[in-house]
Design a protein around this motif. Structure first.
Motif, short mmCIF file in Angstrom:
data_model
loop_
_atom_site.label_atom_id
_atom_site.label_comp_id
_atom_site.label_asym_id
_atom_site.label_seq_id
_atom_site.Cartn_x
_atom_site.Cartn_y
_atom_site.Cartn_z
N SER A 45 0.82 -1.20 0.00
CA SER A 45 0.00 0.00 0.00
C SER A 45 0.85 1.26 0.00
O SER A 45 1.97 1.28 0.49
N ARG A 46 0.29 2.31 -0.57
CA ARG A 46 0.92 3.62 -0.53
C ARG A 46 -0.01 4.54 0.26
O ARG A 46 -1.22 4.49 0.09
N THR A 48 -0.64 8.50 2.31
CA THR A 48 -0.31 9.92 2.23
C THR A 48 -0.21 10.53 3.62
O THR A 48 -0.76 10.01 4.59
N ILE A 76 10.04 2.17 5.71
CA ILE A 76 9.28 2.69 4.57
C ILE A 76 10.24 3.33 3.58
O ILE A 76 11.37 3.67 3.92
N GLN A 82 6.34 11.17 -4.62
CA GLN A 82 5.61 9.90 -4.58
C GLN A 82 5.12 9.64 -3.17
O GLN A 82 5.70 10.15 -2.20
N ARG A 83 4.07 8.83 -3.06
CA ARG A 83 3.57 8.47 -1.75
C ARG A 83 4.53 7.50 -1.05
O ARG A 83 5.22 6.73 -1.71
N ALA A 84 4.54 7.57 0.27
CA ALA A 84 5.36 6.64 1.06
C ALA A 84 4.90 5.21 0.81
O ALA A 84 3.71 4.95 0.59
N GLN A 85 5.85 4.28 0.84
CA GLN A 85 5.54 2.88 0.59
C GLN A 85 6.28 2.01 1.60
O GLN A 85 7.44 2.27 1.93
#
Length: 228
Positions: A45-46, A48, A76, A82-85
């Motif tokens: 999942s990503r 915000t 992470i 970009q969104r955190a992953q």
């Protein structure tokens, strides 16, 4: 689980805070890490800053600092724009992480044997007691996190800042690997082995402490790598 679903699900217990006190990084960090370890925030999942801020009821600046800490610990992945992953280490990374930990923690436990105080020993035993309690309550995320904190606290006792900082970049990532591959919290990092290590440190028995730590990490490696 998607980022948008996070704040709609009551997956996080209420913060126990002093009235009027705003949640801090230290309040949010363990809860977010536990959610990741229990895969309530899935590995793929990503998410915000906005969604996490809504979930925890804090500003984006607090969330940003928590994510920075988790990024430093390699739990992470943060990339520009970009969104955190959540990270997903492979078998080679796992092997290298555990090899680095083994070499480092042998030195750590030797140093701890030489200078651990009675207060520090008591703090370690209290940490193990909390770990055991979480395992008995099937609180998987906190149990895994507390197990890692045992090793980090031992590094603090060793009195070598660079070693402690280095382990802080390895132990949380190991916790993530454990969470992703071990089915049950009670199988990954036995609290009984932690007790034996503390006993040796308290007795200043460096040879036994090194042997126990080596066996402890060998057991962990064997369990984790069989899943790859």
């Amino acid at each position: 689980m998607t980022a948008h679903a996070l704040h709609r699900e009551p997956f996080l217990p209420a913060l126990r805070l002093v009235a009027g006190k705003k949640p801090t990084v230290d309040d949010i960090y363990p809860r977010l890490f536990d959610a990741i370890l229990e895969q309530r925030i899935a590995p793929a999942s990503r998410f915000t800053e906005e969604s996490l801020g809504e979930t925890f009821g804090v500003s984006r600046s607090v969330i940003r600092r928590v994510l920075a800490k988790l990024s430093h610990q390699q739990v992470i992945i943060l990339r520009p724009n970009q969104r955190a992953q959540v990270a997903a280490p492979d078998a080679q990374q796992t092997r290298q992480i555990l090899e680095a930990r083994r070499m480092t923690e042998i030195t750590v436990v030797q140093l701890a044997c030489a200078q651990a105080t009675a207060t520090q020993i008591r703090q370690l035993r209290e940490l193990i007691a909390r770990e055991r309690e979480c395992i008995e309550r099937d609180q998987r995320g906190p149990a895994i996190r507390l197990s890692g904190e045992f090793h980090l606290q031992l590094a603090v006792m060793a009195g070598n800042g660079p070693l402690a900082q280095f382990l802080n970049s390895l132990v949380p990532l190991t916790s993530l690997i454990i969470a992703q591959f071990e089915a049950k919290a009670c199988t990954y990092c036995a609290w009984q082995e932690h007790v034996a290590i503390v006993d040796a440190v308290e007795q200043r028995d460096s040879s036994t402490a090194v042997t126990l730590m080596t066996q402890h990490l060998d057991h962990l490696e064997a369990k984790l790598l069989k899943h790859h």
